[in-house]
Design an enzyme around this catalytic site. Structure first.
Site, PDB file in Angstrom:
ATOM      1  N   ARG A 212       0.841  -1.189   0.000  1.00  0.00           N
ATOM      2  CA  ARG A 212       0.000   0.000   0.000  1.00  0.00           C
ATOM      3  C   ARG A 212       0.875   1.238   0.000  1.00  0.00           C
ATOM      4  O   ARG A 212       1.915   1.272   0.658  1.00  0.00           O
ATOM      5  CB  ARG A 212      -0.916   0.015   1.233  1.00  0.00           C
ATOM      6  CG  ARG A 212      -1.821  -1.211   1.334  1.00  0.00           C
ATOM      7  CD  ARG A 212      -2.694  -1.167   2.559  1.00  0.00           C
ATOM      8  NE  ARG A 212      -3.453  -2.406   2.693  1.00  0.00           N
ATOM      9  CZ  ARG A 212      -4.336  -2.637   3.657  1.00  0.00           C
ATOM     10  NH1 ARG A 212      -4.563  -1.715   4.574  1.00  0.00           N
ATOM     11  NH2 ARG A 212      -4.986  -3.796   3.703  1.00  0.00           N
ATOM     12  N   ARG A 244      16.188   1.333  -3.062  1.00  0.00           N
ATOM     13  CA  ARG A 244      15.045   1.085  -2.189  1.00  0.00           C
ATOM     14  C   ARG A 244      15.561   0.854  -0.781  1.00  0.00           C
ATOM     15  O   ARG A 244      16.361  -0.053  -0.555  1.00  0.00           O
ATOM     16  CB  ARG A 244      14.236  -0.119  -2.658  1.00  0.00           C
ATOM     17  CG  ARG A 244      12.820  -0.149  -2.049  1.00  0.00           C
ATOM     18  CD  ARG A 244      12.060  -1.371  -2.482  1.00  0.00           C
ATOM     19  NE  ARG A 244      12.336  -2.510  -1.620  1.00  0.00           N
ATOM     20  CZ  ARG A 244      12.130  -3.778  -1.965  1.00  0.00           C
ATOM     21  NH1 ARG A 244      11.693  -4.073  -3.185  1.00  0.00           N
ATOM     22  NH2 ARG A 244      12.388  -4.745  -1.116  1.00  0.00           N
ATOM     23  N   GLU A 260      18.323  -1.946  -0.968  1.00  0.00           N
ATOM     24  CA  GLU A 260      18.206  -2.696  -2.220  1.00  0.00           C
ATOM     25  C   GLU A 260      18.682  -1.826  -3.384  1.00  0.00           C
ATOM     26  O   GLU A 260      18.019  -0.868  -3.777  1.00  0.00           O
ATOM     27  CB  GLU A 260      16.750  -3.109  -2.441  1.00  0.00           C
ATOM     28  CG  GLU A 260      16.185  -3.985  -1.329  1.00  0.00           C
ATOM     29  CD  GLU A 260      16.532  -5.445  -1.517  1.00  0.00           C
ATOM     30  OE1 GLU A 260      17.347  -5.760  -2.404  1.00  0.00           O
ATOM     31  OE2 GLU A 260      15.975  -6.269  -0.788  1.00  0.00           O
TER      32      GLU A 260
END
Length: 287
Positions: A212, A244, A260
């Site tokens: 979400r 990320r 990441e």
């Protein structure tokens, strides 16, 4: 017209597993780029014909990491670059970041006894190999003996085992992924918990994925900035097209779970304007 390749894996492209590819291609097309989605180990691809090759969903590299890194070293104009891929696909980079002052989830490497395990306020531990993705070969254990058994199985197989305390807030609040393009924050996504205690490792967890859009807090954004700055130091200023930053909430504030930089999902459909920001970063990298 700029020619851009987005590198993926054959099974990912065939099954449409990467939700980022379609919006990324559409956004780049809208900006006049000539975009191709190519399989990284397809020997027929002429990588040198592209103005930029972007590593995206090359998610089959785990069993062939050496081949994948060799491929990356031979591709001109690759982002993220090969040295970043090598560093960030072995989670021992967490020690690099911790030494540079980034608050990370405590991690023990190849523990042999209970005394080697990190303190876990929740009384549970997560065990996984240092080279891993998508919760593969990962388990959440409430019995320290089981955590050690799992770690020993990994090390006996020639892999590095990492053990972290399970952060209890993940069960309710999940993890926050903070996406950055060309160093600038783009959007945040909340990821619900995937691991359940004592269920083992041979589990299909993708059906549990609950993503979400989220609003990142200032403490989370500050942690992301610190992590990216520390990574820049460790990587001697290597260019990062995307990053990320995965964060969890502990009693003392947010902690870095993972950084990441190789082939993460970017969750473009979950951030308004995210695909456009990604495309702008790609074309800016071409110059």
């Amino acid at each position: 017209m700029r020619r851009i390749a987005l590198a993926t894996a054959e099974h990912v492209r065939a099954a449409g597993l990467d939700d980022d590819l379609a919006p990324a291609v559409a956004a780049l097309d809208a900006r006049g780029a000539d975009v191709a989605v190519e399989v990284w180990d397809d020997a027929s691809v002429q990588w040198g014909a592209f103005d930029l090759v972007v590593v995206r969903s090359t998610w089959d590299y785990l069993d062939r990491r050496a081949d994948w890194l060799d491929w990356a070293s031979r591709v001109p104009r690759l982002l993220n670059p090969p040295e970043v891929l090598r560093w960030s696909t072995d989670k021992r980079y967490l020690d690099d970041l911790a030494r540079r002052g980034v608050p990370v989830v405590p991690t023990a490497w190849d523990p042999a006894t209970v005394d080697d395990l990190p303190v876990s306020p929740a009384g549970q531990w997560v065990v996984k190999p240092s080279v891993s993705a998508g919760s593969r070969d990962t388990g959440r254990w409430s019995d320290p003996a089981e955590a050690l058994r799992h770690a020993r199985a990994l090390t006996d197989g020639g892999r590095t085992a990492m053990v972290q305390p399970y952060v209890a807030s993940v069960d309710e609040a999940g993890e926050t992924a903070l996406l950055h393009f060309a160093g600038a924050f783009s959007h945040a996504v909340r990821k619900a918990a995937l691991l359940r205690p004592d269920e083992g490792t041979d589990v299909e967890r993708f059906s549990r994925e609950d993503l979400r859009g989220a609003t990142a807090g200032e403490a989370e954004l500050d942690l992301a900035r610190r992590a990216l700055a520390a990574a820049g130091e460790a990587l001697e200023g290597a260019d990062l097209l995307y990053a990320r930053v995965d964060v969890v909430q502990a009693d003392g504030g947010p902690l870095l779970l993972e950084l990441e930089l190789a082939e993460p999902s970017l969750f473009l459909p979950h951030g308004e304007g995210a695909a456009d920001r990604f495309a702008d970063a790609v074309l800016a990298a071409v110059g």
